[in-house]
Design an enzyme around this catalytic site. Structure first.
Site, short mmCIF file in Angstrom:
data_model
loop_
_atom_site.label_atom_id
_atom_site.label_comp_id
_atom_site.label_asym_id
_atom_site.label_seq_id
_atom_site.Cartn_x
_atom_site.Cartn_y
_atom_site.Cartn_z
N ASN A 1 4.87 0.90 -4.18
CA ASN A 1 4.35 1.96 -3.30
C ASN A 1 3.93 1.24 -2.02
OD1 ASN A 1 1.52 4.29 -3.65
ND2 ASN A 1 3.18 4.27 -2.17
N ASN B 1 0.13 16.58 -5.84
CA ASN B 1 0.94 15.47 -6.36
C ASN B 1 1.32 15.83 -7.80
OD1 ASN B 1 0.40 13.38 -4.11
ND2 ASN B 1 -1.65 14.05 -4.69
N ASN C 1 0.39 10.20 5.08
CA ASN C 1 1.69 10.19 4.42
C ASN C 1 2.81 9.99 5.43
OD1 ASN C 1 0.99 10.46 1.72
ND2 ASN C 1 0.91 12.69 1.82
N CYS D 1 2.10 5.50 -8.07
CA CYS D 1 1.03 6.29 -7.45
C CYS D 1 -0.25 6.01 -8.22
CB CYS D 1 1.37 7.77 -7.47
SG CYS D 1 0.05 8.83 -6.81
N GLY D 2 -1.18 5.29 -7.59
CA GLY D 2 -2.40 4.90 -8.28
C GLY D 2 -3.27 6.08 -8.67
N CYS E 1 -5.64 7.50 -1.91
CA CYS E 1 -4.44 6.75 -2.34
C CYS E 1 -4.94 5.53 -3.09
CB CYS E 1 -3.58 6.35 -1.14
SG CYS E 1 -2.15 5.35 -1.61
N GLY E 2 -4.75 5.54 -4.41
CA GLY E 2 -5.27 4.46 -5.24
C GLY E 2 -4.58 3.13 -5.01
N ASN E 3 -3.24 3.13 -4.95
CA ASN E 3 -2.52 1.89 -4.66
C ASN E 3 -2.90 1.36 -3.29
OD1 ASN E 3 -1.04 1.70 -7.08
ND2 ASN E 3 0.55 3.06 -6.31
#
Length: 276
Positions: A13, A192, A66, A219-220, A75-77
């Site tokens: 990602n 999502n 985005n 996707c984290g 956004c975790g990642n």
């Protein structure tokens, strides 16, 4: 306008990360779309912007855009890459970093092995807070997507997620169902869409169609949302390995009212500079 940036990724990602503390950079929606183009621009799933703290109790403010130019809440990642970036660029020497986002706050802990653990906060299942149109909170909702009837879980990890269990992620119709769920009328801010295969009580496989970005390698926040839904539905234990197309994350959650933790890698690819 001239600025420096880094290209980073979390399990594939990928991100363009920009320090907007020491640089004066303005990103219009059109510019973000042009930079995100993989043929004529830098190419990325999301743009991550590092800003000075809005809240005196945090170290930084974290903004996410985005590839279509829309700003999102989480956004975790990206959070893991954010933590690596601010240390690599000498913006902090802390190992535990506090950041504010559009929707709240997070703690990012850089581990000795280079991985990053993110306190993603408490998963939110109340429909009006996701937001999701439903008469009442349920563990499972019945939804129509095209000609399919799906049994889904809905959760916010700071951003909205819908999760459906599939027999095999390799054969799941993500290309068709992903866009239908992303823009489903029951999610007023779009969503999502996660497609989860339960391998065992401590292991899932997952594909995610991200709002505004399409299917990504990982996707984290989607992994966090899938595990939270799986635990709530009684399918998973408290500690779960999540296998995504781009690699593995580890998620732990002790249940409703408790914060959820995500651990995974953050990779620096290259540095660059642009004039535009």
């Amino acid at each position: 306008m001239h600025f420096h940036f880094s290209k980073m990724h979390g399990l594939g990602n990928d991100f363009m990360v920009v320090d907007c503390i020491t640089q004066n950079v303005f990103f219009s929606q059109d510019l973000i779309r042009r930079l995100a183009d993989r043929h004529t621009g830098v190419g990325f799933d999301q743009l991550l912007v590092v800003e000075a703290p809005y809240d005196p109790e945090t170290d930084f403010h974290y903004r996410i855009f985005n590839a279509d130019g829309s700003e999102v809440e989480q956004c975790g990642n990206g959070a893991r890459c954010f933590a690596r970036f601010v240390r690599l660029k000498g913006l902090t020497n802390k190992y535990s970093i506090s950041v504010s986002t559009k929707k709240g706050k997070m703690i990012l802990d850089v581990e000795d092995d280079g991985e990053v653990t993110v306190n993603m906060g408490v998963p939110e299942f109340e429909p009006n807070k996701i937001p999701f149109k439903a008469k009442q909170k349920e563990k499972t909702y019945i939804m129509r997507a095209g000609d399919k009837t799906l049994f889904c879980g809905a959760v916010s990890m700071g951003n909205p997620h819908v999760v459906t269990v599939v027999d095999d992620v390799d054969t799941a119709d993500v290309d068709t169902l992903g866009p239908l769920l992303e823009s489903h009328e029951r999610f007023p801010e779009r969503v999502n869409a996660g497609f989860m295969q339960v391998v065992s009580r401590d292991h899932i496989r997952l594909r995610v169609y991200e709002r505004g970005a399409g299917e990504t390698q990982a996707c984290g926040s989607g992994a966090c949302g899938a595990v939270a839904v799986g635990i709530l539905q009684g399918l998973l234990d408290e500690s779960v390995k999540v296998s995504l197309p781009g690699g593995e994350l580890h998620i732990s959650w002790q249940g409703p009212g408790k914060p959820l933790f995500m651990t995974g890698p953050a990779t620096h690819v290259f540095d660059g500079q642009l004039s535009c």
